[in-house]
Design a protein around this motif. Sequence first.
Motif, short mmCIF file in Angstrom:
data_model
loop_
_atom_site.label_atom_id
_atom_site.label_comp_id
_atom_site.label_asym_id
_atom_site.label_seq_id
_atom_site.Cartn_x
_atom_site.Cartn_y
_atom_site.Cartn_z
N GLY A 104 0.78 -1.23 0.00
CA GLY A 104 0.00 0.00 0.00
C GLY A 104 0.81 1.28 0.00
N LYS A 112 -0.82 -7.80 7.44
CA LYS A 112 -2.18 -7.52 7.92
C LYS A 112 -2.20 -6.25 8.77
N TRP A 129 -1.85 -3.14 6.50
CA TRP A 129 -3.08 -2.83 5.79
C TRP A 129 -4.16 -2.32 6.73
N SER A 130 -4.17 -2.80 7.96
CA SER A 130 -5.15 -2.30 8.93
C SER A 130 -4.93 -0.82 9.19
N THR A 161 -5.95 1.15 5.96
CA THR A 161 -7.40 1.15 5.79
C THR A 161 -8.07 2.07 6.80
N GLY A 217 -7.66 5.61 5.95
CA GLY A 217 -8.28 5.99 4.69
C GLY A 217 -7.28 6.24 3.57
N THR A 263 -6.78 1.06 0.02
CA THR A 263 -7.69 -0.07 0.09
C THR A 263 -6.87 -1.34 -0.12
N PRO A 264 -7.04 -2.34 0.73
CA PRO A 264 -6.23 -3.56 0.59
C PRO A 264 -6.55 -4.30 -0.71
N LYS A 306 -7.76 -7.06 -3.32
CA LYS A 306 -8.96 -7.90 -3.36
C LYS A 306 -8.51 -9.34 -3.10
#
Length: 146
Positions: free
Chosen positions: A53, A92, A95-96, A99, A102, A105-106, A108
Motif C-alpha cells: 500500500g 495484515k 493494511w489495517s 485502511t 483511509g 484499500t487492501p 482484493k
Amino acid sequence: MTQRFNINKPRVFAAAVFLSLCSLAQAEVAVIVNPKSSLGTLTPDQAASLFLGKSVTLPSGSAVALTDLPDSSAVREQFYSKAAGKTSAQVKAAWSRLTFSGKATPPKELASAADVKKYVAANVDAIGYIEKAAVDGSVKVVLTVE
C-alpha cells in the motif's frame, strides 16, 4: 515361512508431508499482469511497494487493481516473505493502519490461484501473484520471486 515388512504408516505420512513442504518452499512465485498491460517488469521493491500500500499506481503511472491470496495460503506467505521481507501478521497490520487512516484499500482477496489468474486475465489493470507453475498464456509474468 513368509516374512512381512511392517511399514510404519505415521513415518511414511510424515515423510510425505515433509517432502511436500520442501517442494513448496522451493516453488517460485510469479507476479502476474494482464497480457495487454504496458508493464514490462517489476522489481521486488516495486512489488513490495504496491502490495504493502505504499504505492497505488504502477511505475507507468496507471492505476492498479491488486489481488491477494487468502491468509492461509503458503504462496502468499512466501510472496510477502521473499518480496517484502514481511510476515502475514506484519502485512495484515500494515493494511489495517492504511485502511483505518483511509490512505489505501487492501488488495482484493480471492479464494485460489486459479481465481487470481482468471481475475488478472480479465482485467487490464490487475496485478496478482501465483505459483509460477500455474502460469499460462492468459497472463504475463513481470517478476519471479524464489
